[in-house]
Design an enzyme around this catalytic site. Structure first.
Site, PDB file in Angstrom:
ATOM      1  N   CYS A 152      -5.087 -43.960 -22.609  1.00 46.95           N
ATOM      2  CA  CYS A 152      -6.172 -43.078 -23.052  1.00 46.95           C
ATOM      3  C   CYS A 152      -7.470 -43.831 -22.820  1.00 46.95           C
ATOM      4  O   CYS A 152      -7.502 -44.884 -22.198  1.00 46.95           O
ATOM      5  CB  CYS A 152      -5.995 -42.708 -24.519  1.00 46.95           C
ATOM      6  SG  CYS A 152      -6.529 -44.028 -25.586  1.00 46.95           S
ATOM      7  N   ARG A 190      -1.954 -47.386 -23.718  1.00 44.89           N
ATOM      8  CA  ARG A 190      -1.475 -47.187 -25.097  1.00 44.89           C
ATOM      9  C   ARG A 190       0.066 -47.253 -25.053  1.00 44.89           C
ATOM     10  O   ARG A 190       0.733 -46.246 -25.040  1.00 44.89           O
ATOM     11  CB  ARG A 190      -1.944 -45.843 -25.649  1.00 44.89           C
ATOM     12  CG  ARG A 190      -3.443 -45.749 -25.817  1.00 44.89           C
ATOM     13  CD  ARG A 190      -3.994 -46.542 -27.010  1.00 44.89           C
ATOM     14  NE  ARG A 190      -3.701 -45.944 -28.280  1.00 44.89           N
ATOM     15  CZ  ARG A 190      -4.440 -44.976 -28.843  1.00 44.89           C
ATOM     16  NH1 ARG A 190      -5.460 -44.498 -28.196  1.00 44.89           N
ATOM     17  NH2 ARG A 190      -4.133 -44.479 -30.016  1.00 44.89           N
TER      18      ARG A 190
HETATM   19  C1  EPZ Z   1      -3.762 -44.938 -34.780  1.00 42.14           C
HETATM   20  O1  EPZ Z   1      -3.498 -45.049 -33.395  1.00 42.14           O
HETATM   21  C2  EPZ Z   1      -4.964 -44.012 -34.892  1.00 42.14           C
HETATM   22  N1  EPZ Z   1      -4.623 -42.700 -34.331  1.00 42.14           N
HETATM   23  C3  EPZ Z   1      -6.140 -44.617 -34.125  1.00 42.14           C
HETATM   24  O2  EPZ Z   1      -7.263 -43.763 -34.330  1.00 42.14           O
HETATM   25  C4  EPZ Z   1      -6.463 -45.987 -34.720  1.00 42.14           C
HETATM   26  O3  EPZ Z   1      -7.495 -46.572 -33.972  1.00 42.14           O
HETATM   27  C5  EPZ Z   1      -5.208 -46.874 -34.666  1.00 42.14           C
HETATM   28  O4  EPZ Z   1      -4.125 -46.208 -35.349  1.00 42.14           O
HETATM   29  C6  EPZ Z   1      -5.436 -48.226 -35.325  1.00 42.14           C
HETATM   30  O5  EPZ Z   1      -5.827 -48.028 -36.646  1.00 42.14           O
HETATM   31  C7  EPZ Z   1      -3.921 -41.838 -35.090  1.00 42.14           C
HETATM   32  O6  EPZ Z   1      -3.551 -42.126 -36.210  1.00 42.14           O
HETATM   33  C8  EPZ Z   1      -3.640 -40.497 -34.485  1.00 42.14           C
HETATM   34  P1  EPZ Z   1      -1.514 -48.513 -33.173  1.00 42.14           P
HETATM   35  P2  EPZ Z   1      -2.124 -45.754 -32.900  1.00 42.14           P
HETATM   36  O7  EPZ Z   1      -0.157 -48.091 -32.771  1.00 42.14           O
HETATM   37  O8  EPZ Z   1      -1.014 -45.386 -33.804  1.00 42.14           O
HETATM   38  C9  EPZ Z   1      -0.754 -51.463 -29.538  1.00 42.14           C
HETATM   39  C10 EPZ Z   1      -9.062 -42.422 -33.700  1.00 42.14           C
HETATM   40  O9  EPZ Z   1     -10.152 -42.697 -33.193  1.00 42.14           O
HETATM   41  N2  EPZ Z   1       0.587 -50.868 -29.503  1.00 42.14           N
HETATM   42  O10 EPZ Z   1      -1.728 -49.154 -34.506  1.00 42.14           O
HETATM   43  O11 EPZ Z   1      -1.971 -45.473 -31.451  1.00 42.14           O
HETATM   44  C11 EPZ Z   1      -1.816 -50.445 -29.078  1.00 42.14           C
HETATM   45  O12 EPZ Z   1      -1.913 -50.465 -27.660  1.00 42.14           O
HETATM   46  C12 EPZ Z   1      -7.797 -43.064 -33.186  1.00 42.14           C
HETATM   47  O13 EPZ Z   1      -8.899 -41.621 -34.668  1.00 42.14           O
HETATM   48  C13 EPZ Z   1       1.559 -51.446 -28.682  1.00 42.14           C
HETATM   49  O14 EPZ Z   1       1.309 -52.441 -27.990  1.00 42.14           O
HETATM   50  O15 EPZ Z   1      -2.520 -47.275 -33.098  1.00 42.14           O
HETATM   51  C14 EPZ Z   1      -3.060 -50.934 -29.746  1.00 42.14           C
HETATM   52  O16 EPZ Z   1      -3.629 -51.967 -28.958  1.00 42.14           O
HETATM   53  C15 EPZ Z   1      -8.076 -43.982 -31.998  1.00 42.14           C
HETATM   54  N3  EPZ Z   1       2.794 -50.879 -28.627  1.00 42.14           N
HETATM   55  C16 EPZ Z   1      -2.553 -51.525 -31.060  1.00 42.14           C
HETATM   56  O17 EPZ Z   1      -1.142 -51.734 -30.896  1.00 42.14           O
HETATM   57  C17 EPZ Z   1       3.125 -49.786 -29.382  1.00 42.14           C
HETATM   58  O18 EPZ Z   1       4.280 -49.319 -29.308  1.00 42.14           O
HETATM   59  C18 EPZ Z   1      -2.767 -50.617 -32.257  1.00 42.14           C
HETATM   60  O19 EPZ Z   1      -2.099 -49.422 -31.996  1.00 42.14           O
HETATM   61  C19 EPZ Z   1       2.127 -49.221 -30.212  1.00 42.14           C
HETATM   62  C20 EPZ Z   1       0.869 -49.786 -30.256  1.00 42.14           C
END
Ligand code: EPZ
Length: 425
Positions: free
Chosen positions: A124, A129
């Protein structure tokens, strides 16, 4: 506010220099509504969600539920969902592309239907992601997942069974997916290094009200005792802590005041201390929070985004606008997403002095920004550009406001009511 559909790209236009004053009731949390809608798939009978924000991301999630065969009826900020008529277990590519957080439906569909077919949610605007943590967690519960032709083919031939799952990183989405898959699995699941975001607590609060047995949500270790049937319930979505922070930043950069209602200050502690560091005075009482901005903001000194309860990455962009006009230099370190500084280049077009080097951004505050055309490139960065446009001298045009509509309900209307010169063409 829906504009006439002329087919031409929309633009938000602001004229800066008007201090915001007034009060605002904070919208329901987007990042709680989405997993709650997925959780409704697990329940028999009707779920009624109150305080559901009217956002394009929520509309996308409703379209997915309807495509799966569920009945969804929206009345203002109340959404009722009944999954009794669910008859499909696949989400097509177009829908997955529309909203990558649709991956949160995977665990619930798999738990409910025993199989799920989702196209791989691409990267994204924040960078790649990956979903490796989601998939390895679900495999620990007995899911078999094949990745072919950009699709995830998931089955649970022997049903999902409770297990011990240790997340390599406290991923919010992976934590939610696992809780959704474990809630009706056979046996107990112990999840360690779970994300501690308040939205996880909201999800567990809803599921427990539906009859689930989830303990420790909001902490690093969550214990989910699987139960065969859950029954839909009436539930109110928690306030959106990031929307709250965004409106506070708008009041701060315009030298105004704002009284936020329906806000949970305990969800915002690291953000509140950043605001106080800039000289904003904050008064909190119950679910109300009053902010008064100083004449000129002080710098924010140091912001490091971290998993909750650290500084939230979603508040980084709006708070960077405060640093851009602060009286000194601030240093930001973005530790969660790989490329979450796209708004920096756009802020520099408004006269900010921001240098980005990998995860680090150095912001040298300037006395004032000046209006120019800028482009939103993702949700929170786009909201930051609107915030900057309220402070910049002259006119600012923000292109691609559709990104902003994903997460902010009635943004222009709310800001106009607070005294901003803002409209959409
Ligand atoms: C949630 O995204 C939120 N989205 C995001 O908000 C928020 O920024 C993020 O949590 C962190 O708080 C929703 O809740 C819909 P993560 P998510 O999995 O679940 C890596 C907004 O603006 N990762 O905690 O995708 C990932 O690439 C959005 O409202 C892996 O490597 O966040 C990232 O660098 C943007 N492998 C980090 O972890 C995985 O399998 C955090 O991702 C999953 C994630």
């Amino acid at each position: 506010m829906a504009s006439m559909d002329t087919g031409r790209p929309e633009t938000i236009v602001t004229r800066g220099g008007y201090p915001l004053h007034g009060e605002l009731t904070v919208q329901g949390a987007k990042n709680s509504t989405l997993p709650l809608l997925a959780a409704a798939l697990l329940c028999r009978g009707e779920t009624v969600l109150h305080n559901c924000p009217q956002l394009s991301d929520v509309d996308a999630a409703v379209r997915i539920l309807r495509r799966l065969g569920c009945r969804c009826v929206r009345r203002g900020n109340t959404l009722s969902v009944c999954a009794d008529t669910m008859c499909r277990c696949d989400i097509p590519h177009a829908m997955m592309r529309e909203m990558r957080s649709s991956i949160v439906f995977l665990g619930a569909i798999l738990a409910r239907a025993g199989e799920a077919v989702l196209s791989f949610p691409g990267g994204c605007e924040l960078g790649p992601r990956p979903i490796d943590l989601h998939l390895s967690a679900l495999r620990r519960l007995g899911a078999e997942i094949r990745e072919e032709h950009g699709c995830l083919f998931c089955t649970a031939p022997k049903g999902l069974r409770g297990s011990h799952v240790a997340l390599a990183f406290p991923s919010v989405g992976a934590t939610e997916n696992l809780i959704l898959a474990a809630a009706t699995a056979e046996g107990t699941t112990i999840l360690t290094n779970a994300a501690r975001e308040p939205e996880i607590e909201d999800l567990a609060g809803y599921l427990n009200q539906c009859g689930a047995r989830i303990r420790g949500a909001g902490e690093s270790c969550v214990i989910i005792e699987g139960l065969p049937t859950l029954t839909g319930t009436e539930y109110t979505v928690m306030p959106d802590r990031i929307a709250a922070a965004t409106y506070m930043a708008a009041a701060a950069v315009t030298g105004g005041t704002i009284l936020l209602k329906n806000v949970n200050s305990s969800h915002l502690l690291p953000v509140l201390s950043a605001f106080e560091e800039t000289g904003c005075s904050l008064l909190q009482s119950g679910t109300e929070l009053f902010l008064r901005a100083p004449e000129r903001l002080l710098p924010v000194r140091h912001v490091r985004t971290m998993p909750y309860p650290g500084f939230p990455t979603d508040a980084q962009a709006p708070v960077m606008v405060m640093a851009a006009v602060g009286n000194g230099t601030s240093i930001f370190v973005e530790n969660i997403f790989e490329s979450r500084y796209k708004h920096a280049g756009e802020l520099n077009r408004l006269g900010a002095k921001i240098k980005v080097e990998g995860k680090v951004a150095v912001i040298e505050g300037v006395p004032a920004l000046s209006g120019a055309p800028v482009s939103a490139q993702e949700l929170r960065g786009g909201a930051a550009l609107v915030t900057a446009g309220l402070a910049a001298q002259g006119e600012t045009q923000i292109l691609n406001p559709a990104y902003i509509d994903r997460g902010y309900e009635h943004l222009e209307e709310n800001l106009r009511r607070l005294g901003a010169e803002i409209y959409r063409i």
